[in-house]
Enzyme design. Sequence first.
Site, short mmCIF file in Angstrom:
data_model
loop_
_atom_site.label_atom_id
_atom_site.label_comp_id
_atom_site.label_asym_id
_atom_site.label_seq_id
_atom_site.Cartn_x
_atom_site.Cartn_y
_atom_site.Cartn_z
CD GLU A 110 -3.22 0.47 0.76
OE1 GLU A 110 -3.04 1.42 -0.03
OE2 GLU A 110 -4.19 0.54 1.23
CG ASP A 111 -0.69 4.90 -1.74
OD1 ASP A 111 -1.33 3.84 -1.30
OD2 ASP A 111 -1.36 5.80 -2.58
CG ASP A 114 -6.34 8.46 5.29
OD1 ASP A 114 -7.08 8.70 6.16
OD2 ASP A 114 -6.35 9.38 4.25
CE LYS A 142 -2.97 11.33 6.03
NZ LYS A 142 -4.17 11.90 5.43
CG PHE A 163 -5.08 15.40 0.79
CD1 PHE A 163 -6.11 14.71 0.90
CD2 PHE A 163 -4.50 15.56 -0.49
CE1 PHE A 163 -6.82 14.03 0.14
CE2 PHE A 163 -4.84 14.75 -1.26
CZ PHE A 163 -5.84 13.90 -1.20
CG ASP A 170 -4.82 10.45 -6.53
OD1 ASP A 170 -4.98 9.69 -5.55
OD2 ASP A 170 -5.82 10.70 -7.22
C1 PRP Z 1 -5.80 5.49 -1.60
C2 PRP Z 1 -4.45 4.82 -1.28
C3 PRP Z 1 -4.70 3.63 -0.36
C4 PRP Z 1 -6.05 4.06 0.36
C5 PRP Z 1 -5.96 4.37 1.79
O1 PRP Z 1 -6.24 4.83 -2.74
O2 PRP Z 1 -3.56 4.62 -2.26
O3 PRP Z 1 -4.80 2.50 -1.27
O4 PRP Z 1 -6.73 5.25 -0.44
O5 PRP Z 1 -7.21 5.15 2.26
P1 PRP Z 1 -8.05 4.04 3.33
O6 PRP Z 1 -7.06 3.56 4.29
O7 PRP Z 1 -8.72 5.46 3.82
O8 PRP Z 1 -8.79 3.16 2.63
P2 PRP Z 1 -7.49 5.48 -3.60
O9 PRP Z 1 -8.68 4.76 -3.22
O10 PRP Z 1 -7.46 7.02 -3.45
O11 PRP Z 1 -6.86 4.88 -5.06
P3 PRP Z 1 -5.79 5.19 -5.88
O12 PRP Z 1 -4.66 4.14 -5.28
O13 PRP Z 1 -5.90 4.87 -7.02
O14 PRP Z 1 -5.34 6.47 -5.57
#
Ligand code: PRP
Length: 188
Positions: A110-111, A114, A142, A163, A170
């Site tokens: 995961e990146d 959150d 986080k 953010f 992104d």
């Molecule tokens: C973002 C991020 C994680 C996720 C974390 O993905 O890349 O996968 O949200 O958030 P959470 O813990 O609140 O679920 P996003 O759904 O924006 O898609 P993306 O990876 O295509 O940017």
Amino acid sequence: MPDSAETLQRTGGRELTRIVYDEKTIAARVAEMGQEIAGAYEPDEPLLVLGLLKGSFIFLSDLVRHIPRPLHVDFIVASSYGSGTTTSGHVNLLYDPSISLENKHIVLVEDIVDSGTTLSRLVPMLEERGPLSLEICTLLHKHIAANLIREPRWVGFDAPHEFLIGYGLDHSEDFRNLPFIGSLKHDS
Ligand code: PRP
């Protein structure tokens, strides 16, 4: 400190509050994480590094080059955010790997963790497929998720409650290509 001309060129003029992790800091930590992951498995154990797209694409590509052992790579495409800056609470699975996870150690990459919504959806789904083990590796955490279904085994940085954009992350699909991670200034 105001953004440099180079940073503003990269962001198309959108201002940052600050650069939170610069390229060198990220590179050093990613290299450490690769070594840590390599050390966690026996050399002959099958390892599948499963990247969660899109956000993890840069992190994953840097990370796997620092895991000095045989491994396979695949991806899951999931999305929980629309065009806003807060989670929608829904996770859409847009691509799901068809390969078997049985008899493999899985590292889900995961990146950022959150709200934890994405992991809550994905972890049970992957567990059902009978991997030898399932661990989570995230670049950023986080630490705000209530009842996170599984704590990541590997965390790059404990991230501020801002953010964050860049290095794959992104805002409305912009800024993924920034080589650093910055904190986006709110529109005034
Ligand atoms: C973002 C991020 C994680 C996720 C974390 O993905 O890349 O996968 O949200 O958030 P959470 O813990 O609140 O679920 P996003 O759904 O924006 O898609 P993306 O990876 O295509 O940017």
